[in-house]
Structures are given as structure tokens and as C-alpha cells.
Design an enzyme around this catalytic site. Structure first.
Site, short mmCIF file in Angstrom:
data_model
loop_
_atom_site.label_atom_id
_atom_site.label_comp_id
_atom_site.label_asym_id
_atom_site.label_seq_id
_atom_site.Cartn_x
_atom_site.Cartn_y
_atom_site.Cartn_z
N CYS A 230 -16.88 63.86 -87.60
CA CYS A 230 -17.77 63.95 -88.75
C CYS A 230 -17.14 64.87 -89.79
CB CYS A 230 -19.10 64.58 -88.37
SG CYS A 230 -20.04 63.62 -87.20
N GLN B 179 -16.75 54.21 -85.45
CA GLN B 179 -17.74 54.58 -84.44
C GLN B 179 -19.14 54.30 -85.00
OE1 GLN B 179 -18.59 58.76 -83.38
NE2 GLN B 179 -18.13 58.18 -81.27
N TYR C 153 -26.60 61.75 -78.50
CA TYR C 153 -27.18 60.89 -79.53
C TYR C 153 -27.97 59.76 -78.86
CZ TYR C 153 -24.35 63.84 -82.44
OH TYR C 153 -23.83 64.96 -83.05
N ARG D 70 -18.13 55.06 -76.36
CA ARG D 70 -17.87 56.47 -76.04
C ARG D 70 -19.00 56.99 -75.16
NH1 ARG D 70 -15.66 61.72 -79.42
NH2 ARG D 70 -13.83 61.79 -78.07
C1 LIG Z 1 -15.03 68.39 -86.80
C2 LIG Z 1 -15.41 67.57 -85.61
C3 LIG Z 1 -16.27 66.49 -85.77
C4 LIG Z 1 -16.59 65.68 -84.68
N1 LIG Z 1 -17.34 64.53 -84.88
C5 LIG Z 1 -17.47 63.62 -83.88
C6 LIG Z 1 -18.01 62.33 -84.12
O1 LIG Z 1 -18.31 61.94 -85.25
N2 LIG Z 1 -18.14 61.50 -83.06
C7 LIG Z 1 -17.77 61.87 -81.80
O2 LIG Z 1 -17.92 61.08 -80.86
N3 LIG Z 1 -17.21 63.07 -81.56
C8 LIG Z 1 -17.03 63.94 -82.55
N4 LIG Z 1 -16.38 65.12 -82.33
C9 LIG Z 1 -15.80 65.37 -81.00
C10 LIG Z 1 -14.33 64.96 -81.00
O3 LIG Z 1 -14.18 63.57 -81.21
C11 LIG Z 1 -13.62 65.35 -79.68
O4 LIG Z 1 -14.18 64.63 -78.62
C12 LIG Z 1 -13.71 66.83 -79.37
O5 LIG Z 1 -13.46 67.63 -80.52
C13 LIG Z 1 -12.70 67.23 -78.29
O6 LIG Z 1 -11.39 66.93 -78.71
P1 LIG Z 1 -10.36 68.08 -79.24
O7 LIG Z 1 -10.30 69.11 -78.15
O8 LIG Z 1 -9.07 67.34 -79.45
O9 LIG Z 1 -10.93 68.65 -80.50
C14 LIG Z 1 -16.08 65.98 -83.40
C15 LIG Z 1 -15.27 67.10 -83.24
C16 LIG Z 1 -14.91 67.87 -84.32
C17 LIG Z 1 -13.97 69.04 -84.11
#
Ligand SMILES: Cc1cc2nc3c(=O)[nH]c(=O)nc-3n(C[C@H](O)[C@H](O)[C@H](O)COP(=O)(O)O)c2cc1C
Length: 409
Positions: A57, A131, A217, A265
Site C-alpha cells: 500500500c 492484488q 482483511y 495470498r
Molecule cells: C509499506 C508496506 C505496505 C504493505 N502493503 C501490503 C498490501 O497492500 N498487501 C499485502 O498483502 N501486504 C502488504 N504488505 C506486506 C508485504 O507485502 C510483505 O508481506 C511484508 O512487508 C513482509 O515482507 P518484507 O519483509 O520483504 O517487507 C505491506 C508491507 C509494507 C512494508
């Protein structure tokens, strides 16, 4: 930039130039291709490498419409070689957004606004995923960096407090609102909204849709006994709690082409084992890996292609151990039933390489690492091919973005 102007620059003459090389692939002169740089085919879609941008997001939209920020933001990862780019959680209805600043795809105007973004991603030979989401009881929240994460309880401030629904009238994190129990008609309407969103995603040119069934969600909140207290055929038993997701997939498949992949997911666990340890097989107290694996089999049989493995998000009591790669073991177990992608504290190219080599997932997703370094894929190409000591000469051996090759002179 207006949509009209964006559309007018939609042709990419450089990509038809024979000298254009898709960024983020291994040059054949290099002897052994690292596993993360091998292509991967799912149905009609081929990823040029195994590295994807996880949905994130950005709270940068007005009325759910993508704009030039989204083009540049997502485009930067495409230019820099990511194989799969996933558009952030995108509301299938306006009331299904997490915040007033989140993207949506509830009208054909939204569909058309996504087209230039998809075309740009394709121009870099990357795969475009979106998504599709309904935030359920986590809707009408603040954008992370705008109002903060709290609930927007006022229509004048852009919220929709009276339209926030969940499977049951059970609040999630205490900074969120009090949802209403969704009616059976409401369930039908949201399934329909998912199917229309899938149609629009296809018409916009997306290669992949991902249903957001994680992080507390709407779909996840039906799966988990923490949030689903219903006594009708959508609550109680495993079969009932999974019904909403399975019916949604069936609706979506009526409009999404059979040769394009569907991802789902999932949160593999609510991370509540230490808080509610007496989880029973038939009527567990929370959602866990065992149920996820059971659901994975059902999803595979429904024609879902990939489960994107994540975890948590449904209870303030969760104890998420944010150790390195905290979802990878879940992914390994689920991948025995269905193809998986995984995200969660995967930082180093060597870690991603190990995940693919040891079949713990077929695609590695990064979120925060890409925010820190959009060049992650190209850096990984250099690192895993031991080109560091060769300096810029070494970089010339790999597929750099054609337009940026002069940085190596
Ligand atoms: C800024 C931000 C926004 C995120 N928005 C979503 C989202 O829209 N949908 C989702 O399934 N996960 C979202 N996540 C989770 C990430 O997709 C991811 O699963 C999580 O950050 C772990 O991965 P990482 O350790 O590489 O950051 C978001 C994470 C971050 C950091």
C-alpha cells in the site's frame, strides 16, 4: 499527468529495437545461472526471474484511481529487473478499501487508468499482477503516513464508518472500528464485486490476479475463528469458514481467463499458538498452518495456481516472531500441496537463492528491501554471479537496463 497524456506516450519504440534487452536476466555468457534467475512458467505466463515485488500500500490515490505516482513507483521496479510486480491491495468496492487513499478497481474508469501502468511493466518484460482486496473490518482506516493508522469515524473526513463489515461484529485491533455483521446479500454483493474486478483486471491487461486472503482483511477474517463467530453456513466448521473464499474464486473464474494464473495470498497462521494453545482439530480457536495446508489442497483443486504465503494480521494478541525469513518454513510446508511464493524478512540474494534451490517456494517476494533498494535484482545479478571484483566490466556481462548502460562506461 492526465490519463490522456499518459495514453499518448504509451508506445515504447525502444522495446522494438533489437538492442533492447529485458533488464534482470542473466547474460548467456555467464556459465551457471543462479536459481533465482531461471524463468518460471505458470499457465500462459512466464516470469523472466523468480524475484517479485510484494504488494505494498502506498496511500497515494484519490478516489481509488492510479496516477503518475503509481506509474513511476511500480515502473521503477520494472526498469530495475523485477520479474513480477504486484500492485498493492486494490479495493473491489470503494468501501472495501483500507483507507480513502488506497487504490480501487470498482469501475471501468479505474480499469482504464491501470492500462498505462500495465503496459509499462510489460515493456520491461515483467509480469503485472494486481492484488484484489476487500478490507472488511479493517476498512475506513487512515493512510499510514497521512492520518496515522486509526479508524476514520467521520464521513466528512473521508471515512465510511457505517459501511464497515466483517463476518461478525467483532473488532480487530482496538484502534480500528466496530464492524457490522455482513448480511447474506452483502456476501453475494462482494463476491460479485470480486468477479467484476477480475474482469476489469483482465481488460486492463494484467497477467495475474491475487485475491487478498491474508492480514485480517475480509477473506482472512472469514477463515479465522478469531473473527468469524457466525452460526450460519459461513461460520463454525472449516468447511463453512472457507466457503466465502471458495465461492469467490468460483465467481472470479467466470470472468478471469482460464489461461491466466490466479494467486491467493494467505496468512498461514494467526500467530496465536502461545496465547490460545488449546486449538482443537474440529473447532479450533484460531487459524494455523494445519488449516492453511488443508485449504491449499482445496484451492489447488479449485484451479488456484499459487499461494502467496504470509502470516498474521487478525488479532492484537498475535506474537509474530520477526526473525529472518519468518514465513519461509510455512511456505515449504504449503509448497508440498501447491506452488508458493513467499515474503517475510528475506533480505539477501543468497537467502532468496537458497529458498528457490531448496524448493521452499517458487517465487521470492520482497517488500521493504525493494523500498530501500529498487536496484535489488541487478545487485543480486552482480553478487550471485561473482562479478563484484570485475567492477563495471563485470556489470556489462549481465542484462542491465539498456538505457542505463552508459553508467558502466
Ligand atoms: C509499506 C508496506 C505496505 C504493505 N502493503 C501490503 C498490501 O497492500 N498487501 C499485502 O498483502 N501486504 C502488504 N504488505 C506486506 C508485504 O507485502 C510483505 O508481506 C511484508 O512487508 C513482509 O515482507 P518484507 O519483509 O520483504 O517487507 C505491506 C508491507 C509494507 C512494508
Amino acid at each position: 499527468m492526465t490519463l490522456q497524456k499518459l495514453n499518448s506516450i504509451r508506445t515504447f519504440p525502444f522495446t522494438s529495437n533489437p538492442k533492447f534487452k529485458p533488464p534482470g536476466v542473466v547474460n548467456e555468457k555467464i556459465s551457471e545461472t543462479p536459481a533465482i534467475f531461471t524463468p518460471f512458467t505458470i499457465k500462459s505466463v512466464t516470469l523472466k526471474n523468480r524475484i517479485g515485488v510484494a504488494p505494498m500500500c502506498t496511500y497515494s490515490s484519490a478516489n481509488g484511481l492510479p496516477n503518475s505516482f503509481h506509474l513511476v513507483h511500480l515502473g521503477q521496479f520494472a526498469v530495475r529487473g523485477a520479474g513480477l510486480i504486484t500492485v498493492e491491495a486494490t479495493g473491489v468496492t470503494a468501501a472495501g478499501r483500507i483507507s480513502p487513499h488506497c487504490l480501487g478497481i470498482w469501475s471501468d474508469e479505474h480499469r482504464d487508468a491501470f492500462k498505462p501502468i500495465v503496459e509499462f511493466i510489460h515493456s520491461q518484460r515483467a509480469v503485472a499482477a494486481i492484488q484484489l482486496a476487500h478490507a472488511g473490518r479493517k476498512a475506513s482506516g487512515g493512510g499510514y503516513y497521512t492520518e496515522g493508522r486509526g479508524f476514520i469515524n467521520d464521513v466528512k473526513e473521508g471515512g465510511w464508518p457505517d459501511e464497515v463489515v466483517g463476518p461478525s461484529a467483532v473488532q480487530d485491533f482496538d484502534y480500528l472500528g466496530q464492524p457490522k455483521e455482513i448480511t447474506l446479500q452483502g456476501i453475494e454483493d462482494i463476491k460479485e464485486a470480486f468477479s467484476q474486478a477480475a474482469r476489469r483486471a483482465d481488460e486492463a491487461g494484467f497477467d495475474v490476479i491475487e485475491l487478498h486472503g491474508a492480514h485480517g482483511y475480509l477473506i482472512h477474517s472469514f477463515l479465522s475463528p478469531i473473527s468469524n463467530k457466525r452460526t450460519d453456513h459461513y461460520g463454525g466448521s472449516f468447511e463453512n469458514r472457507t466457503r466465502f473464499l471458495l465461492e469467490t474464486i468460483r465467481e472470479v473464474k467466470k470472468f478471469w481467463p482460464a489461461d491466466k494464473p490466479i494467486f491467493v495470498r494467505l496468512s498461514a497462521s494467526d500467530w496465536l499458538e502461545t496465547v490460545l494453545p488449546d486449538s482443537s482439530e474440529e473447532f479450533p480457536l484460531h487459524w494455523d498452518l494445519k488449516q492453511t495446508v488443508r485449504l491449499a489442497r482445496l484451492l489447488r483443486d479449485e484451479g488456484v495456481d499459487v499461494i502467496s504465503v504470509s502470516s498474521g494480521g487478525t488479532s492484537p494478541k498475535q506474537t509474530v516472531p520477526f526473525f529472518e525469513q519468518f514465513n519461509t518454513q510455512f511456505s515449504y510446508e504449503i509448497s508440498k500441496e501447491i506452488t508458493t511464493s513467499v515474503a517475510g524478512n528475506i533480505r539477501l540474494p543468497s537467502e532468496a537463492e537458497e529458498i528457490i534451490k531448496s524448493n521452499k517456494a517458487s517465487i521470492v517476494l520482497l517488500a521493504r528491501e525493494f523500498l530501500k533498494n529498487p536496484n535489488w535484482v541487478l545487485d543480486a545479478l552482480v553478487e550471485l554471479n561473482n562479478l563484484k571484483e570485475k567492477g563495471d566490466e563485470g556489470k556489462k556481462l549481465i542484462s542491465w537496463p539498456s538505457q542505463y548502460e552508459r553508467s558502466l562506461l
